[in-house]
Design a protein around this motif. Structure first.
Motif, mmCIF file in Angstrom:
data_model
loop_
_atom_site.group_PDB
_atom_site.id
_atom_site.type_symbol
_atom_site.label_atom_id
_atom_site.label_comp_id
_atom_site.label_asym_id
_atom_site.label_seq_id
_atom_site.Cartn_x
_atom_site.Cartn_y
_atom_site.Cartn_z
ATOM 1 N N LYS A 1 56.008 3.262 12.865
ATOM 2 C CA LYS A 1 55.631 2.343 13.842
ATOM 3 C C LYS A 1 56.315 1.077 14.174
ATOM 4 O O LYS A 1 56.766 0.887 15.422
ATOM 5 C CB LYS A 1 54.238 1.794 13.368
ATOM 6 N N ARG B 1 46.940 2.900 23.504
ATOM 7 C CA ARG B 1 48.249 2.160 23.152
ATOM 8 C C ARG B 1 49.139 2.048 24.342
ATOM 9 O O ARG B 1 50.255 1.545 24.279
ATOM 10 C CB ARG B 1 48.806 2.919 21.956
ATOM 11 N N GLN B 2 48.903 3.110 25.304
ATOM 12 C CA GLN B 2 49.970 3.016 26.519
ATOM 13 C C GLN B 2 49.127 3.673 27.670
ATOM 14 O O GLN B 2 48.150 4.266 27.415
ATOM 15 C CB GLN B 2 51.173 3.978 26.252
ATOM 16 N N PHE C 1 50.025 -3.359 21.442
ATOM 17 C CA PHE C 1 50.445 -1.942 21.898
ATOM 18 C C PHE C 1 51.218 -2.241 23.395
ATOM 19 O O PHE C 1 51.346 -3.329 23.752
ATOM 20 C CB PHE C 1 49.107 -1.110 22.055
#
Lengths: 992, 458, 170
Positions: A4, A122-123, A479
């Motif tokens: 991460k 997150r995207q 994110f």
């Protein structure tokens, strides 16, 4: 973990080139802290990214604060974000903000967990041919949308009600790219606004501003103004201000189910479902007959006719409320100099809500409350228009639309399935969601462009005239997300929108006008900076509202009780489903936050669950006991939830909280089953969403369900004569006057001491809790979780009684539904001077420090648990397990408080780290800590300032003054001589 | 020891047992282990290994594995601790107190009782460690000097416990071993295998039993008895203070020390009976351990049962008389609340069942006694359960009331303890004389050639 | 045991053994009496003085009492932590520690005193000892010079010893 950190670094690479702007700097720090946070999470190896370039605004280890606005509901409370190394760890109320003045509700605090939610998108995602979401780049996502809006297909944009610049931008963008904008929220105030306009004048189409602090008497038809109604923090504060005063406001609450607000009322009139209107009419008639009739003659005549049939006795019979109670309510209103009559909440959302609101408005008018307790200059515009949304759904179903944009408001969850939105959304060629979660709605989308949380993005909010409050990013996005405003600008075609590279610029442009309107001397930049620091620009509107004569107000002459739908219910059932908004999940938006799920509901004390409140008689008839699974069904759907049997709901009412029963949305939300209550609601012609409208059948379902209830042990909600949460009755005792009965409990005469009392040379920290101001809203509990890194343990462990909360909101219910004696008391470690927990520890893991506090040394603790046994207040919590947080939730951990390991005892510390900070500052400046300079999280959070903290050594401090108050007492002290540092002030109630 | 006692002690034996017979009978117990013995030993080991497994998993996953919870922070483990310490007591009572009182029935059973004491304390000692949240730091309760000068808190009853129990263990073990020395010497002189020869030669410390040794030995033994006797009172008093010193209704009571001591003796004697009966059967000790001894132990049981019953009644009376709402609720809760079964079970096992022993034939009915002794042990376990669980479950703040979650880990560890205890017992009876040879001989009239000689009337 | 030889008399009967002791007393300074159990008469015949063990225990007890209180008080002063409103040094709470250590030290002193007075451990030097002495026989062992052996054998035999043996002394 390492992975991460690296991905975040990946982001930083492209940032490094653009120099070290504040944002990019935060990004780097974000990475650094992502890992340091992991360190807190007790992980083995991490990469630590050194903070190479310093920044004046960022001193590692020292917090920096950002003012912003809470966007959890439309109230628009001001908040402050406390950030360490570029990550937000605490949300607190902004004391300079006119709306909440420092307090913040539980949901407001839990915004952090929405922000650090591990289930966030997150995207950007695109649904592939197999219906599986695949990540795509922002570029690709944008271009897809650009194509979609290139042609002249019919497009709609469905959002929750917006405000300020974003609302404006959405409007401009919609026209720009030919999209129709619809705003919707399930618990709207459209009927209230309509009625206001009808009775006070067409220009007042909105929700007026209510001032509970000025009212002497409040007659409230189900409005949960201390929980979620319109602006709870603001209202609670005003209400409490009056409750603490010499002449506390007297509240009559009329509702079929006891709400938290009802529990705090002086007189609770439990009525039959849908009979509020009758009672309101009866009260109006009573008032008119008492000569309260400053209404235009035409209108009086109209009312004369329509109220003809209404008599107190008939109403009393139909509503099952004692007539004398109705009369006394009317009488109190008539006698009061100022008063306030409101209606709302779930129980008012019937087919006759509009009329109910009209009657209330009329009563306010005849009592001359407008201008007194009702301020029409501070209207809140109601933007949610369910009528339009319905037609939109219909048109989509007729294939009139091809593209739908939808924000994070998750309409598919909150619009009852009978309105066929579920079908509609499947018919669209392209559904673009800006949601931050894979919730019910975004699951149906083809394209998800995750919008940043309000902690990560710019914005502003104008709840009502005179309050323009700002939303500013306090940290870099967790994110790969982008603010909604920025997205829209990127997707815009017109030049005047294109010229703004960032939404921040657009926002500033809007604020130029506010600056101009403000007429302040300083130039814009200073104004802007000041506003950012203050949290916005606040000024009182000058104009004074003029009541216009209503053209005509339709008041039906019928003795009509709200009608309840019973389509295709096999055997006729009298039971009505009452879905209500709880302080835990509100309308469903807070369902995926462990803090909110773990927070015991103030009334039922149930956590991690949804439930059905069933009247004792009804339950007995069906052999249902608390904890049994029940099946609540009608033609439209069914719920399977555990029963909570109580006297406090009407025999014909089954009350179920809204917001749980998510199929998607996140791990925490979907762990709570039961079914979505919204889907039980039948569709109808009405122009607003009627929640309280359907008959249901009740059956006992198979199987039991272990409910996490913190107070489910037999008799544990009865305090009897133990005097834990005390109440004095105002008739019997003028507040502040002396009361002999409790004399010895007030510690006026000191009991003989075995040891000479310790003198604490510098400070003697103490707290006072004014029960008269405590509503039981539980904001303090959540604030404590956030501040002290208290783990949430989940349903299973909670059913074993192992919740870790340092602050327990105890609820006692000693009375009956007729004579209500419900008391709430926030109980934390009492920091006793003769602490029973201290001497029994064999290793000095807990001892008495020089400030007279009872402190806990985690590292020294062996875990004999003797202290917990010997704590008479049962305030000590033991770490039965090691609790881990899913990433990135560990980023929220407060670095000032250590994370405790398994096998260690813990408890409330009075936020000792805050005290330490304050003492250090004072020492640097060579002075003592000033009164009010240090506030524990719970004290800071309290919307009603029921909690006061300070130095008992200082005779002039607020806390030591209050501790000498005549209502002051210390729990169990007169039995056990524990000498707590926490005093409580009796609750105050009017005798019926 | 005055001669008349020797006389009437001697008469207690059916017929005249000679020195040699005693030697033979007792030492025969040490002969080659039978298959049955191995089975017993292995099953004991298996049991405590299972319990140990439970403990390990508890240490790995956290104490959540137990049934404990808020507010019942102490539970099965402390119950077991008190139970085993209680068991330990009768050992010291029989060996020390009865020695001082010159009780006639002591000799043949005291060695077993003492062994029981030592092993019971070894078992009890495990539980505080199992109980704590971070066992690996349990040694912090010891006053061990360290560089940061961190010391334990001597005001805490738990620390008193540490001292009381460790002292008790040391002293009773010493007493036990000292008593063993002469008997091991006898074993040494009769040892058949080389291993045993060496083992006994070392453990007997070269005891020969000459006049000087006997003189000092007996003097020392008397002093050991005198030192151990106050321990009988103190240890369980201190244990009871863990509760009595606290503030919890149902715990905070001055009656606790005598009440606990009596209870301890009660359960201990019962445990002795539980152990002696099978041993007597297996090794055919009927001539040494006679009905007289059981009868005497039953009388002790009747007495202590009476005392605990009185204590129970007093608790209720005081709760009512104090007019303290918290006490009153607590003592209403015990018989009628969530744990009422435990209460009534206790009342039956400790108060009612033993009454049958007033009937003499039952006092010498071995089968009945065996059952009764087990009933009493269950009852005494329940007593501790009552004191600990119910008091914690309902104290001052109703909102904090809670219950106990049953857990197999608790059961596993509790049973495992019996395996641990059993293992040591099994090993002991095979390797060391579990009846005091020398002391039994002591109460047999010394053989004289001329009956009229005046040797006994010095 | 002094002397090169030892004469060992093995007795079944206590009265005979007592006679044997008389013989030993008359004929030798140094003799040893073994018995299968503690027989007061026998021990008395050999040595009627009280044992000094009690004194040793008393000393131990006193040391323990002091040590116990000292430990509690000094550690308290060394690490002065306030608990509740109690004094740093609260004597009543320390009584238990003092009490326990009184007994502990008393017992340990007694143990060591006993071992010393009984001259054990002493695993290998058991002059004239016979395994029967731990079973059911009394033994009177008289140390003497070779020239006395016969006379003492004679005398012991007359006391009614089952058996009289001559063994090497030191």
């Amino acid at each position: 973990m390492q992975k991460k950190s690296l991905t975040i670094l990946g982001q930083n690479d492209n940032v490094a080139s653009e120099g070290l702007s504040r944002r990019s700097f935060l990004k780097v720090l974000g990475a650094a802290t992502a890992t340091t946070a992991v360190a807190c999470a007790d992980k083995a190896d991490q990469i630590i990214y050194p903070n190479v370039k310093g920044d004046a605004t960022q001193i590692p280890g020292l917090p920096s604060w950002y003012s912003s606005t809470c966007t959890q509901c439309d109230a628009g409370c001001g908040v402050n974000y406390k950030t360490y190394e570029g990550r937000v760890v605490i949300v607190e109320g902004n004391k300079d903000h006119p709306i909440n003045k420092g307090g913040l509700c539980a949901i407001g605090h839990s915004a952090l967990q929405d922000h650090y939610d591990p289930d966030r998108v997150r995207q950007p995602l695109e649904k592939d041919s197999n219906g599986v979401f695949q990540p795509i780049t922002w570029k690709a996502a944008y271009s897809k949308i650009k194509q979609a809006i290139a042609d002249d297909s019919k497009r709609a944009f469905l959002t929750r009600p917006l405000s300020g610049s974003l609302e404006k931008l959405v409007g401009e963008w919609s026209t720009d790219v030919a999209v129709e904008h619809y705003a919707y929220e399930p618990l709207d105030y459209a009927q209230l606004a309509k009625a206001t306009a009808a009775v006070y004048g067409a220009e007042y189409d909105g929700v007026p501003h209510y001032d509970f602090s000025k009212a002497e008497v409040v007659l409230n038809f189900g409005a949960d103004f201390l929980e979620t109604w319109i602006s709870p923090c603001e209202y609670s504060r005003d209400w409490a201000k009056s409750r603490k005063s010499k002449k506390p406001v007297r509240v009559f609450q009329v509702e079929p189910r006891l709400s938290l607000t009802g529990a705090n009322a002086d007189h609770h009139l439990k009525c039959k479902p849908g009979t509020e209107l009758l009672i309101a009419k009866a009260v109006l008639k009573e008032l008119l007959s008492r000569g309260k009739n400053n209404l235009p003659a035409s209108l009086l005549g109209e009312l004369e006719v329509s109220l003809a049939e209404i008599t107190i006795d008939v109403v009393a019979k139909l509503s099952n409320v004692k007539s004398e109670k109705i009369v006394s309510a009317a009488q109190r209103l008539a006698e009061a100099k100022t008063s306030l009559v409101i209606a709302g909440g779930a129980s008012a959302k019937t087919n006759n809500e509009y009329e109910l609101q009209v009657i209330c408005a009329l009563i306010n008018r005849v009592l001359g409350n407008v201008g007194q307790t009702i301020n029409l200059d501070r209207l809140r515009k109601v933007k949610s228009d369910f009528q339009k949304v319905k037609s939109l759904i219909a048109e989509i179903n007729d294939n009139k639309y091809s593209v739908l944009f939808v924000d994070g408001s998750n309409p598919l969850f909150t619009i009852p399935s009978d309105y066929k939105f579920g079908l509609a959304i499947k018919k669209l060629d392209l559904v673009v969601s800006f949601a931050s979660h894979l919730d019910e709605t975004s699951k149906e989308a083809h394209l998800i462009l995750p919008a940043s949380s309000s902690i990560e993005s710019w914005g502003d909010h104008q709840p009502y005239a005179g309050v323009s409050s700002l939303v500013q990013p306090a940290m870099t996005p967790v994110f790969d997300t982008v603010g909604l405003g920025d997205m829209l600008l990127k997707l815009s075609r017109s030049e005047e929108l294109k010229k703004f590279s960032e939404f921040q610029d657009y926002l500033k442009a809007q604020w130029q006008t506010i600056h101009a309107g403000a007429g302040v001397a300083e130039n814009f930049e200073t104004f802007w900076k000041k506003s950012l620091e203050r949290g916005g620009y606040f000024a009182d509107p000058i104009s004074v509202a003029q009541l216009s004569i209503p053209t005509s107000v339709i008041v039906t002459a019928k003795l009509d009780i709200a009608s309840f739908d019973s389509t295709k219910i096999q055997q006729k059932s009298e039971l009505v489903l009452l879905p209500y908004a709880s302080v835990k999940t509100f309308d469903g938006r807070a369902a995926n936050r462990p803090w909110m799920q773990e927070l015991p509901d103030p009334i039922t004390k149930i956590a991690w669950d949804t439930w059905a409140e069933i009247n004792t008689k009804t339950a007995a008839a069906k052999k249902i006991k608390t904890g049994d699974l029940v099946k609540i069904s009608n033609y439209y759907g069914e719920l399977q939830v555990p029963a909570y049997v109580t006297d406090h709901v009407d025999e014909n009412v089954i009350a179920v909280p809204l917001g749980n029963g998510h199929s998607d949305f996140g791990r925490y939300a979907s762990s709570v089953g039961g079914g979505n209550v919204y889907n039980m609601i039948p569709s109808d012609k009405a122009d607003h969403l009627q929640l309280f409208t359907t008959h249901v059948e009740l059956k006992r379902a198979l199987g039991k369900h272990k409910v996490a209830n913190t107070q489910d042990v037999k008799d544990s909600d009865k305090q009897g004569k133990r005097e834990i949460a005390r109440t004095s009755y105002i008739e019997t005792k003028v507040p502040g006057a002396h009361d002999d009965h409790h004399d010895d409990h007030h510690g006026h005469h000191e009991p003989a001491q075995m040891y000479e009392q310790r003198i604490h040379p510098l400070y003697q920290w103490g707290m006072v809790v004014d029960l008269a101001a405590c509503t039981g809203c539980s904001a303090c509990v959540t604030a404590c979780y956030a501040e002290n890194n208290i783990p949430t343990v989940g349903r299973k462990i909670m059913t074993e009684g192992r919740e870790m909360s340092w602050l327990r909101l105890e609820r006692y219910d000693d009375g009956t539904s007729e004579d209500l004696q419900i008391s709430f008391i926030p109980a934390m470690c009492q920091h006793c001077q003769n602490a029973p927990c201290e001497p029994v520890c064999p290793v000095y893991a807990t001892y008495h420090n020089e400030d007279g506090m009872n402190v806990m040394v985690y590292n020294r603790c062996v875990g004999t648990r003797y202290c917990a046994n010997n704590c008479v207040y049962k305030q000590r919590r033991f770490n039965w397990y090691e609790y881990e947080l899913p990433e990135p939730m560990e980023m929220q951990l407060n670095p000032e408080v250590m994370k405790r390991t398994a096998g260690v005892m813990e408890k409330c510390s009075f936020c000792v780290h805050r005290i330490k900070d304050a003492k250090d500052h004072a020492k640097d400046e060579g002075r003592l800590v000033a009164d009010g300079e240090v506030q524990p999280a719970c004290v800071k959070s309290c919307p009603t300032e029921a909690l006061v903290f300070g130095d008992l050594n200082d005779p002039n401090s607020r806390v030591s003054k209050l501790a000498k108050h005549d209502r002051a007492y210390k729990i169990l002290d007169h039995h056990l001589n524990t000498q707590p540092s926490v005093s409580y002030l009796d609750n105050l109630k009017y005798k019926a | 020891m005055s001669t008349d006692i020797i006389k009437d002690n001697a008469t207690k034996y059916s017929g005249e047992v000679t020195y040699h017979e005693v030697n033979e009978t007792v030492l025969s117990m040490l002969e080659k282990p039978t298959f049955g013995w191995y089975v017993l030993l292995l099953s004991c080991i298996a049991t405590w290994v299972m319990g140990f497994g439970c403990w390990i998993s508890m240490m790995i996953y956290g104490l959540g594995m137990t049934g404990l919870s808020h507010p019942i922070m102490w539970g099965v483990y402390i119950t077991n601790f008190v139970f085993w310490v209680g068991i330990a007591h009768s050992g010291t009572l029989i060996s020390a107190v009865l020695y001082l009182f010159r009780a006639k029935f002591r000799q043949p059973i005291y060695r077993l009782a003492e062994a029981m004491t030592v092993f019971a304390v070894m078992t009890a000692g495990l539980f505080p460690i199992i109980h704590v949240g971070r066992p690996w730091y349990a040694y912090w309760l010891m006053p061990i000097p360290n560089e940061r000068a961190l010391w334990p808190n001597f005001k805490s009853p738990l620390l008193w416990d540490v001292f009381a129990v460790s002292t008790y263990f040391t002293v009773s073990t010493t007493f036990f071993i000292v008593g063993l020395i002469p008997d091991i010497a006898s074993a040494r002189d009769k040892a058949k295998t080389k291993f045993r020869k060496i083992l006994y030669s070392i453990t007997s410390l070269g005891w020969t039993g000459n006049a000087r040794q006997y003189k000092n030995y007996v003097a020392a033994y008397l002093i050991f008895a005198a030192l151990a006797t106050p321990l009988v009172v103190s240890v369980h008093s201190v244990v009871s203070w863990d509760f009595a010193m606290s503030i919890i209704p149902g715990w905070h009571a001055t009656i606790f020390p005598p009440y606990f001591v009596a209870g301890a003796i009660f359960s201990g004697v019962a445990m002795v009976i539980t152990l002696v009966i099978p041993l007597r059967k297996i090794f055919k000790l009927e001539r040494i351990i006679t009905d007289f001894h059981f009868d005497a132990m039953c009388k002790l049981i009747l007495l202590t049962s009476g005392v605990v019953t009185y204590a129970y009644v007093t608790e209720f009376y005081v709760a009512w008389f104090s007019n303290n709402m918290f006490e009153r609720y607590q003592f209403w809760f015990r018989p009628f609340g969530e744990f009422k079964l435990a209460f009534w079970g206790m009342a039956f096992c400790n108060c009612m069942a033993p009454l049958t022993l007033w009937y003499k034939p039952l006092r010498t009915n071995i089968a009945y006694l065996f059952v009764m002794s087990i009933i009493i042990n269950i009852g005494m376990w329940l007593e501790r359960f009552n004191i600990i669980f119910t008091s914690l479950a309902r104290d001052f703040i109703p909102a904090a009331w809670g219950g106990y979650n049953f857990s197999w880990i608790d059961v596993g560890i509790t049973i495992g303890a019996f395996g641990w205890f059993g293992m040591w017992m099994t090993l002991f009876i095979k390797f060391f004389p579990s009846i005091a040879i020398v002391e039994v001989k002591e109460v047999i009239e010394a053989p004289v050639r001329d009956p009229h000689s005046s040797v006994h009337h010095h | 045991m002094k002397g090169q030889k030892v004469v060992v008399g093995v007795f079944t009967y206590l009265d005979d053994a007592l006679k044997g002791i008389q013989v030993a007393k008359d004929n030798a300074k140094d003799y040893q009496v073994y018995a299968p159990t503690y027989v007061p008469a026998l021990v008395h015949a050999v040595d009627s003085k009280r044992s000094v063990i009690a004194t040793i225990s008393l000393i131990g007890g006193i040391c323990g009492l002091i040590a116990g209180f000292a430990l509690a008080i000094l550690t308290g002063l060394d690490w002065p932590m306030r608990v509740s409103a109690k004094n740093i040094v609260s004597i009543p709470a320390y009584i238990v520690v003092g009490y326990e250590w009184t007994i502990l030290f008393g017992a340990l002193f007694t143990l060591n005193g006993m071992l010393f007075l009984c001259r054990i451990p002493n695993i290998f030097r058991k002059v004239g000892y016979d395994p029967r002495f731990s079973d059911d026989k009394y033994g009177v062992v008289i140390g003497c010079e070779p020239d006395q052996v016969d006379q003492i054998k004679e005398k012991l035999a007359h006391t009614g010893a089952d058996e009289v043996m001559v063994k090497e002394g030191l």
